[in-house]
Design a protein around this motif. Structure first.
Motif: not given
Length: 387
Positions: A121, A124-125, A163, A175, A177, A180-181, A183-184
């Motif tokens: 995390e 990725l952040e 994923e 994970v 990926i 997550y990305l 959403q960000k």
């Protein structure tokens, strides 16, 4: 630009629109008349769609060629400044991020050190923050034309879910990926294995453009593969088609890190050669160049098994082009010496000399360009695959 590519997907995903766009990308430069001949569409229909593509900023005119009756015909090509893709390459010790044109040119880029021991995390952040920063630095003229993000990385990656099911190099499992990305960043994100992106980039921009049926064999610390048939990437049930490194070559061979005996990668990859030699790959290469018997035996054996693996892939997939890529091939090109002859020695006779063994042409930015090629391939896939 008449519309925002990112949000107006309903309009641009028209069959003929993408068919012509794909053909222009494939041929690099082509006239309206040639497009009409290939597609069997009328000159009027082609002209209308080309006008739309030009208004949308995706296609430009670049000079002229002689027409059939002596008239000059304008040539068309993709507009490098028409739209952009963010490409992200994740390697075991670095992360490379770039903004790439539709023609494979890297406009902006940033290299980050990568500690594989970090939590997924946190990694990725940081990637999300760095992408946002790079887009901001590029300015609104480029930022407004970015259509999606592509991520290239090692490991087993679900498709299209994006994923990371298992990435031994990072000690990652399951994970998300893509999720997550997305959403960000508020962009569509595509994630795939780095071997596929290498083949895609060479097929779109490099030395494999003339081959519709192709195989990539990627040799580094492990061995991977990818296959394209009629220009379409083959993936298999779990997106693991092409795991050629774990084909059993010798049932009683050396133990592979997967726990089985005699896998291909125990003969050809750098980590296994280092283990067996008890020396670094640089030392092995230096000894080979000095013609020391032990190093010559190791490398000759690796070359023989590589040729055998290529011959098996040719029998299975009948490719016209075989791309030999990866760090081992870049740092030690002698591994590929005489490989065509070795492959022909093992391949089924009717397929002898039916293939070309090719080296990559894309240089140090190949990972970022490969990640962008993943997006471009999806962007163009609404075309007619039969053309």
């Amino acid at each position: 630009m008449s519309f925002n590519l990112k949000y107006d997907q309903g309009r641009i995903r028209k069959y003929h629109y993408f068919m012509l766009l794909s053909l222009i990308q494939k041929h690099k430069q082509i006239s309206r008349t040639q497009l009409a001949e290939i597609t069997k569409m009328s000159n009027t229909s082609v002209g209308k769609i080309i006008k739309e593509l030009m208004n949308d900023g995706l296609v430009i005119e670049v000079g002229q060629t002689e027409g059939e009756v002596g008239r000059r015909a304008a040539l068309l090509e993709l507009n490098p400044a028409g739209t952009y893709i963010v490409g992200v390459e994740m390697d075991w010790n670095a992360i490379h991020i770039g903004i790439v044109t539709l023609t494979g040119e890297v406009m902006e880029k940033k290299y980050l050190d990568f500690n594989a021991k970090q939590e997924a995390e946190a990694v990725l952040e940081r990637i999300a923050q760095e992408i946002s920063g790079l887009i901001g630095k590029a300015g609104s003229e480029i930022a407004d034309k970015i259509i999606a993000v592509g991520v290239s990385m090692p490991g087993l990656i679900s498709w299209p879910g994006g994923e990371a099911l298992m990435v031994p190099q990072f000690h990652w499992e399951n994970v998300p990926i893509k999720a997550y990305l997305e959403q960000k960043l508020d962009y569509v994100v595509y994630v795939d294995n780095h071997v596929r992106t290498v083949l895609l980039s060479e097929s779109l921009f490099g030395n494999m453009t003339e081959f519709r049926d192709s195989v990539c064999i990627y040799v580094g610390s492990g061995v991977g593969g990818a296959v394209m048939i009629n220009g379409e990437m083959l993936r298999g049930y779990r997106n693991t088609l092409g795991e050629i490194g774990h084909i059993t070559m010798e049932p009683d061979g050396a133990m592979c890190d997967c726990g089985r005996l005699g896998c291909l990668q125990t003969f050809v990859c750098s980590s296994e050669i280092e283990k067996q030699a008890q020396k670094s790959m640089k030392e092995v290469i230096a000894a080979y160049e000095r013609k020391e018997d032990w190093a010559v035996r190791l490398i000759d054996r690796a070359r023989e098994y590589l040729g055998l693996a290529i011959s098996n892939a040719i029998c299975m997939y009948n490719p016209q082009g075989v791309l030999l890529a990866g760090p081992m091939m870049e740092e030690f090109p002698a591994l590929g010496d005489h490989i065509q002859a070795i492959t022909n020695k093992y391949v089924w006779a009717p397929l002898r000399n039916s293939f070309h063994i090719i080296r990559p042409s894309i240089g140090k930015d190949s990972g970022v360009i490969g990640a962008s090629a993943l997006v471009l391939d999806e962007f163009l896939r609404f075309s007619n695959d039969d053309i």
